[in-house]
Design a protein around this motif. Sequence first.
Motif, short mmCIF file in Angstrom:
data_model
loop_
_atom_site.label_atom_id
_atom_site.label_comp_id
_atom_site.label_asym_id
_atom_site.label_seq_id
_atom_site.Cartn_x
_atom_site.Cartn_y
_atom_site.Cartn_z
N ARG A 29 3.92 9.83 -9.77
CA ARG A 29 3.31 10.04 -11.09
C ARG A 29 2.59 11.38 -11.16
NH1 ARG A 29 2.22 4.45 -11.18
NH2 ARG A 29 0.27 4.80 -10.07
N LEU A 30 1.93 11.75 -10.05
CA LEU A 30 1.19 13.01 -10.07
C LEU A 30 2.14 14.20 -10.11
CD1 LEU A 30 -1.62 12.15 -7.52
CD2 LEU A 30 -1.95 12.73 -9.91
N LEU A 31 3.34 14.03 -9.56
CA LEU A 31 4.28 15.15 -9.50
C LEU A 31 5.11 15.29 -10.77
CD1 LEU A 31 5.59 14.98 -5.84
CD2 LEU A 31 3.94 16.57 -6.82
N THR A 32 5.28 14.21 -11.52
CA THR A 32 6.06 14.32 -12.75
C THR A 32 5.22 15.04 -13.80
OG1 THR A 32 5.33 12.10 -13.24
CG2 THR A 32 7.59 12.34 -12.51
N PRO A 33 5.86 15.85 -14.63
CA PRO A 33 5.11 16.60 -15.63
C PRO A 33 4.27 15.68 -16.50
CG PRO A 33 7.39 17.31 -15.58
CD PRO A 33 7.29 16.13 -14.68
N ALA A 34 3.06 16.15 -16.81
CA ALA A 34 2.15 15.33 -17.60
C ALA A 34 2.62 15.23 -19.04
CB ALA A 34 0.76 15.94 -17.56
N SER A 35 2.46 14.07 -19.61
CA SER A 35 2.79 13.93 -21.04
C SER A 35 1.50 13.62 -21.77
CB SER A 35 3.80 12.81 -21.24
OG SER A 35 3.19 11.59 -20.91
N ASP A 36 1.39 14.09 -22.98
CA ASP A 36 0.16 13.85 -23.72
C ASP A 36 0.34 12.83 -24.83
OD1 ASP A 36 -1.82 15.21 -22.42
OD2 ASP A 36 -1.20 17.14 -23.24
N ALA A 37 1.38 12.01 -24.70
CA ALA A 37 1.60 10.97 -25.71
C ALA A 37 0.68 9.80 -25.42
CB ALA A 37 3.06 10.53 -25.68
N SER A 38 -0.54 9.91 -25.85
CA SER A 38 -1.49 8.86 -25.51
C SER A 38 -1.74 7.91 -26.68
CB SER A 38 -2.79 9.48 -25.04
OG SER A 38 -3.23 10.44 -25.99
N ASP B 61 -4.69 9.52 -13.47
CA ASP B 61 -4.44 10.54 -12.43
C ASP B 61 -5.48 10.46 -11.33
OD1 ASP B 61 -2.27 11.33 -13.77
OD2 ASP B 61 -3.08 13.21 -14.53
N ILE B 62 -6.72 10.22 -11.73
CA ILE B 62 -7.79 10.12 -10.72
C ILE B 62 -7.52 8.90 -9.82
CG2 ILE B 62 -10.22 9.52 -10.45
CD1 ILE B 62 -10.84 11.44 -12.72
N THR B 63 -7.14 7.78 -10.46
CA THR B 63 -6.83 6.59 -9.67
C THR B 63 -5.67 6.88 -8.72
OG1 THR B 63 -7.34 5.44 -11.71
CG2 THR B 63 -6.55 4.10 -9.88
N ASP B 64 -4.66 7.55 -9.23
CA ASP B 64 -3.50 7.88 -8.39
C ASP B 64 -3.89 8.75 -7.21
OD1 ASP B 64 -1.72 6.41 -9.79
OD2 ASP B 64 -0.94 8.06 -11.00
N LEU B 65 -4.73 9.75 -7.48
CA LEU B 65 -5.15 10.64 -6.39
C LEU B 65 -5.94 9.86 -5.35
CD1 LEU B 65 -5.38 13.52 -5.27
CD2 LEU B 65 -7.47 13.80 -6.58
N ARG C 39 0.82 -1.21 0.00
CA ARG C 39 0.00 0.00 0.00
C ARG C 39 0.85 1.26 0.00
NH1 ARG C 39 -5.33 -0.03 1.61
NH2 ARG C 39 -5.10 1.97 2.62
N LYS C 40 1.89 1.26 0.84
CA LYS C 40 2.78 2.42 0.92
C LYS C 40 3.43 2.66 -0.44
CE LYS C 40 3.38 4.50 5.03
NZ LYS C 40 1.92 4.50 5.28
N ALA C 41 3.92 1.57 -1.03
CA ALA C 41 4.58 1.71 -2.33
C ALA C 41 3.61 2.25 -3.35
CB ALA C 41 5.14 0.36 -2.77
N GLY C 42 2.36 1.80 -3.27
CA GLY C 42 1.34 2.28 -4.20
C GLY C 42 1.15 3.78 -4.06
N LYS C 43 1.17 4.26 -2.82
CA LYS C 43 0.95 5.68 -2.60
C LYS C 43 2.16 6.49 -3.08
CE LYS C 43 -1.47 6.63 1.27
NZ LYS C 43 -1.70 6.63 2.72
N VAL C 44 3.34 5.99 -2.79
CA VAL C 44 4.54 6.71 -3.24
C VAL C 44 4.55 6.79 -4.76
CG1 VAL C 44 7.06 6.66 -3.32
CG2 VAL C 44 5.88 6.05 -1.22
N ALA C 45 4.20 5.66 -5.40
CA ALA C 45 4.19 5.64 -6.87
C ALA C 45 3.15 6.61 -7.41
CB ALA C 45 3.91 4.23 -7.36
N ALA C 46 1.99 6.64 -6.76
CA ALA C 46 0.92 7.54 -7.21
C ALA C 46 1.38 8.99 -7.10
CB ALA C 46 -0.34 7.30 -6.38
N LEU C 47 2.00 9.32 -5.98
CA LEU C 47 2.47 10.69 -5.78
C LEU C 47 3.54 11.04 -6.81
CD1 LEU C 47 2.30 13.24 -4.09
CD2 LEU C 47 4.07 12.32 -2.61
N ARG D 152 -3.58 17.33 -10.84
CA ARG D 152 -2.13 17.25 -10.71
C ARG D 152 -1.60 18.40 -9.88
NH1 ARG D 152 -0.10 13.41 -14.26
NH2 ARG D 152 1.97 14.20 -13.90
N LYS D 153 -2.25 19.56 -10.05
CA LYS D 153 -1.75 20.74 -9.34
C LYS D 153 -2.02 20.65 -7.85
CE LYS D 153 -2.77 25.65 -9.65
NZ LYS D 153 -3.60 26.54 -10.48
#
Lengths: 477, 241
Positions: free
Chosen positions: A302-311, B110-114, A292-300, B80-81
């Motif tokens: 990802r949220l902190l790294t700049p978003a990329s739009d290569a979808s 992102d929603i899942t991550d949050l 769980r902790k690792a999941g949260k660290v990973a989530a944070l 994200r912000k």
Amino acid sequence: MSHTVPEESVDVFGPDSILRRLVNEARWGLAVTRATLLEAAHPQIGAALMENSTFLTRPWRRLRNTTMSSRRILDPDPRVRDREVARLNRLHARMSGTDAQGRPYDATDREARAWVVATLFESTVTMCRLSGESLDAEAMRRLYDEYRAFLALIDGDNDHLPATLPQFWSYYDDVIEHRLENNEAVGVILYRLFANVPAPPVLRGHPAVWAMGRAVAAPVATAVTISSLPEPFSRRLALPDLPGSRTLMHSAYLTAALATRYLPESWTRVEFFMGLLDPSGAEASPWDAVRRKAGKVAALARLLTPASDASAADESGQVIRSAERFFTDVLDQTGDGCLRWPDLAAMAREIATRLDLGERDEERLFQAYAAWWRELQAALDSDGDGRVTRQEYAAAAALLPGSGLIKIADVLFDVTDADDDQKIDAQEYRNLFRTAFHRDLTGGDGSYSRSAFVRQFVSFMTGRQHSSAYNSLLSQE
Amino acid sequence: MAVPRHVACVMDGNGRWATQRSLPRTAGHEAAEAAVMDVIEAARSSGVTWLSLYAFSTENWRRPAAEVDILMRLVRRAIRKHAPVLHARGVRCRFLGMTDPRIPAPLVRDITDLTTLTSDNRRMTLTVAFDHGGRRDIVEAARSLIRSAMPPDQVTEASFAQHLPYSDTPDVDLVIRTSGEQRISNFMLWQVAYAEWVFPQVLWPDFRAAHFWECLDAYRRRQRRFGEVRQSTTMTGEGLR
């Protein structure tokens, strides 16, 4: 030297065996890692490791199998012990050949096996010494006798290991001085294994977290291992001696010893760490908190790294990449970039180990894999060099007849279907995949028919269909 | 002093706010972000433990594709912000709805991550209704109830509510719908059954903490009777749950 084959019913290690206590302690991992390095420097063992072993690409699977295997050999029940010994001997009998310099090697070589046990003994002694709780003369002698008994069990006799301790030390120093070499396997363990070790199953979902932790832990593990090696060995191999590394190594061993003494016993037992290697994570384990902790660290992260739009940009590259990934993840078990017989043998070995197959079933499974290998070679190995490269496989895989694979699936079904009712029930499925049934695979009665099983296996092995169950069996760790 | 346990906001008036200023509609959505953050902080500091925001309804997909697209980007940018701040303030974030495949994959991640990041926070639970429809939730609950094969005479309001998404969410005590519109718009239909409603005239992008406190004040002055005749003194409705 007389044969010391034990009587059937005797527990050769005795009720208060030192060895049996140690293999259940997690810190024994330090000794095993160190011993593995000293083993790898032996020319015979180094060659066998490089040619056959999957320890570089699947270290966790290897660790799990090794731990289970040593526990079975130390099991008080002679039937469990003998079965495991027979299995190990069959497994090693399949590993022989010539190394890159054309020297022959053989995994059943007596001298090499004695050296494996010798390194384990010496590493155990060293572990105790570095932990500040040296064994006294009596305990050391008992431990040595237990190791000799261990060798006698797997080898039939222990003639290659000296009878007394003083003789042992001169034998040991002699091998270190004159027999060991700086080979590829040593380099691989020191500089590639630690640095590239894939995430254990418990952290597989969070590669970023694992990579961050590993970036710190890998150099530490290398430094700790190197500084604990015998001085003459380090000198001959010109291993780096960094300032502070000896202190680091001492701290590591001391911490492990103190943890074993003062933490709750359940935390320092091997089982606790085996939880890391359990990909299912079904039951509540102490590792759930880690997960769980690792999941949260990973989530944070990802949220902190700049978003990329290569979808949706590279939808087309997806197919090619998945074929490439299948080759790397599943087919190339030894991680050398091409498909050879040892890769296929490693798959058969893993299945045989999981299902704890008897000699006859194991032989059938290997035969089926051998037939598939011949089919692959005939169809794909265009230059006849005994290996199928990634490109050769990609170019022609789809055109393969697939009869070899169907044969493997058939045998796999037979050996998994332990009660011969022509159905794989939930328990049999769990034995093979260590995970529960997936609802959509089964028929109405909660079991798995031969045709459905064969179909799923073939579509997975040709890379046409993803299956997390087969992934956990053949690709992970 | 009774503070409502669960406050919900229908964030209405972004489009009108932009039109009044001769700006494109999407500028209104952009300006809404500040109001959202202000309200979250105001709710948290006044002791509200559950806050729900109606961000996007199942009907909103009918808006022009370009507007929907920009809205999705804005939501992603806002998540994200503000994720680290929300986490640091102990806000647990959850998203209600979120079933439509048209929601872009990066936004879903992102929603899942949050949600994962903030899952253990307990100071306040922020439920963002995104791609939400109150009726759809009830239909889903009915489906789940039928699948569980519960005998019909055992189905009660409480057992039915167990099958709603996020069944631990308490009933809504106060709904704030900005911009003076007075409609329910298919919002958390089951949970708003006994809610008090206030309809401030202010448009959502102009809504600030001060407006939020005014609404709490209006709530305090009301007498909640939950259908009884005699005067009830309870203001939180907790006795009903």
